[in-house]
Design an enzyme around this catalytic site. Structure first.
Site, PDB file in Angstrom:
ATOM      1  N   THR A  39       6.616  11.160  -0.191  1.00 20.81           N
ATOM      2  CA  THR A  39       5.171  11.344  -0.236  1.00 20.81           C
ATOM      3  C   THR A  39       4.818  12.826  -0.330  1.00 20.81           C
ATOM      4  OG1 THR A  39       4.718   9.364   1.012  1.00 20.81           O
ATOM      5  CG2 THR A  39       3.157  11.140   1.306  1.00 20.81           C
ATOM      6  N   THR A  66       3.472  12.110   6.562  1.00 20.80           N
ATOM      7  CA  THR A  66       4.507  11.455   5.757  1.00 20.80           C
ATOM      8  C   THR A  66       5.507  10.795   6.689  1.00 20.80           C
ATOM      9  OG1 THR A  66       6.359  11.759   4.245  1.00 20.80           O
ATOM     10  CG2 THR A  66       5.747  13.667   5.574  1.00 20.80           C
ATOM     11  N   GLY A  94       5.068   4.438   7.201  1.00 23.74           N
ATOM     12  CA  GLY A  94       3.630   4.235   7.262  1.00 23.74           C
ATOM     13  C   GLY A  94       3.119   3.281   8.318  1.00 23.74           C
ATOM     14  N   GLY A 133       0.179   1.476   2.702  1.00 18.54           N
ATOM     15  CA  GLY A 133       0.710   2.308   3.784  1.00 18.54           C
ATOM     16  C   GLY A 133      -0.376   3.105   4.488  1.00 18.54           C
ATOM     17  N   ASP A 134       0.058   4.120   5.209  1.00 15.91           N
ATOM     18  CA  ASP A 134      -0.874   4.938   5.990  1.00 15.91           C
ATOM     19  C   ASP A 134      -1.636   5.951   5.129  1.00 15.91           C
ATOM     20  OD1 ASP A 134       1.701   6.155   5.589  1.00 15.91           O
ATOM     21  OD2 ASP A 134       1.076   7.771   6.916  1.00 15.91           O
ATOM     22  N   ARG A 180       1.519  -4.218  -0.468  1.00 18.71           N
ATOM     23  CA  ARG A 180       1.600  -3.516   0.816  1.00 18.71           C
ATOM     24  C   ARG A 180       0.849  -2.168   0.692  1.00 18.71           C
ATOM     25  NH1 ARG A 180       3.783   1.827   2.246  1.00 18.71           N
ATOM     26  NH2 ARG A 180       4.441   1.745   4.415  1.00 18.71           N
TER      27      ARG A 180
HETATM   28  N1  ASP Z   1       3.911   7.230   4.527  1.00 20.31           N
HETATM   29  C1  ASP Z   1       4.305   6.650   3.271  1.00 20.31           C
HETATM   30  C2  ASP Z   1       4.035   5.168   3.321  1.00 20.31           C
HETATM   31  O1  ASP Z   1       4.374   4.536   4.302  1.00 20.31           O
HETATM   32  C3  ASP Z   1       5.738   6.867   2.918  1.00 20.31           C
HETATM   33  C4  ASP Z   1       6.256   8.275   3.040  1.00 20.31           C
HETATM   34  O2  ASP Z   1       5.607   9.132   3.615  1.00 20.31           O
HETATM   35  O3  ASP Z   1       7.360   8.548   2.544  1.00 20.31           O
HETATM   36  O4  ASP Z   1       3.559   4.629   2.362  1.00 20.31           O
END
Ligand code: ASP
Length: 307
Positions: free
Chosen positions: A174, A224, A227, A204-205, A202
């Site tokens: 990310t 990052t 998530g 994520g955060d 799905r």
């Molecule tokens: N936070 C991101 C997610 O869960 C993934 C990442 O930061 O690598 O989508």
């Protein structure tokens, strides 16, 4: 004092897993994105413009898991999430699950500036980008052999994976940026392909305001990591709360969230943060985090591993 920090993801990034040549590529990409944002801030641009530009630079680089280098979902597609937030007026925009937009962070800004909404998802988000003439790309643009191989490994192991898992080929991640501009305004931006082998649809955060991305008058945060953990911890907003309600410094608040709250429950990752005075902190509980920062008049700092 203006200030800028960026990240290219956190995870198991060990010195042994990165060849010197690859390390140089990552450092150069981080430096380029940092300097793009820094030059804008130097010219007096808004923090929001600087974080968007830095993230766009990282989205266009296939090394990182966002935009061009986005990872694959279980069924072999790309579904990208992005968000940005402007601190002084608390405006925010986000997209989830876009498949064609070259720069999801630009689509997030469209949501903020051209709709009454905060978060648009799936075909509706791609459609908004199309309506406003943002560059769209065919699926091949987002195809990278390494990402495809990662997916096959993840399917074989039956797990959803952070982009930068233990396997040496699974690095990167990310991307995000936070900034304080010359007017004292703060902004944050985050963009991701999510996690390899994620179930389709799905989210994520990253695009969830308060979880992976947050900015107010006190701080700007871009996260990052895993998530699902960051969502349950409302990680980014928790830092703002610790500062507001407990009077903690940015550094202390960010350390508590990353090391004391996320780490013990398995929330692997990190974040970048800046406060209203231009202080920067870049904590992570994983082995490494691609990161870079620069404050007004200072030298660019680029780092990958724990130092
Ligand atoms: N936070 C991101 C997610 O869960 C993934 C990442 O930061 O690598 O989508």
């Amino acid at each position: 004092m203006f200030a800028l920090a960026i990240h290219g993801g956190a995870g198991t990034i060990a010195r042994a897993s990165l060849s010197p040549a690859d390390e140089q590529l990552y450092r150069a990409a981080l430096e380029a994105a940092l300097s793009t944002g820094y030059e804008l801030l130097l010219d007096g641009a808004a923090a929001l413009d600087a974080v968007e530009a830095a993230v766009r630079s990282l989205e266009d680089c296939p090394l990182f898991n966002a935009g061009r280098g986005a990872v694959f979902t279980h069924d072999g597609h790309h579904e990208m999430d992005a968000a940005l937030m402007s601190g002084h007026n608390k405006l925010a925009g986000a997209v989830a699950g876009v498949r064609q937009v070259q720069n999801p962070i630009r689509a997030a800004r469209l949501v903020m500036e051209h709709t009454e909404h905060v978060l648009l998802s799936y075909p509706g988000a791609d459609e908004l980008a199309r309506e406003h003439g943002l560059p769209l790309q065919p699926v091949e643009y987002f195809f990278t052999q390494k990402r495809f191989d990662q997916l096959q490994d993840a399917i074989a192991s039956g797990k959803m994976q952070l982009d930068h898992a233990a396997d040496p080929n699974w690095k990167k991640g990310t991307v995000g940026a936070v900034a304080r501009d010359q007017h004292g305004h703060l902004a944050a931006a985050t963009s991701t392909g999510g996690m390899t082998n994620k179930r389709y649809s799905r989210i994520g955060d990253t695009p969830l305001i308060g979880a992976g991305t947050w900015a107010d008058a006190r701080c700007a945060i871009s996260c990052t990591g895993n998530g699902e953990y960051f969502i349950r911890a409302v990680a980014a907003y928790d830092i703002a709360c610790l500062m507001e309600y407990k009077g903690l410094s940015l550094e202390e608040a960010a350390r508590i969230v990353v090391q004391d709250k996320l780490a013990p429950v398995g929330g692997e990752g990190g974040l970048i943060a800046v406060d209203a005075a231009g202080n920067i902190t870049l904590p992570f509980n994983s082995e490494g985090m691609y990161r870079a920062s620069r404050v007004e008049g200072g030298a660019a700092q680029v780092a990958i591993y724990k130092e």
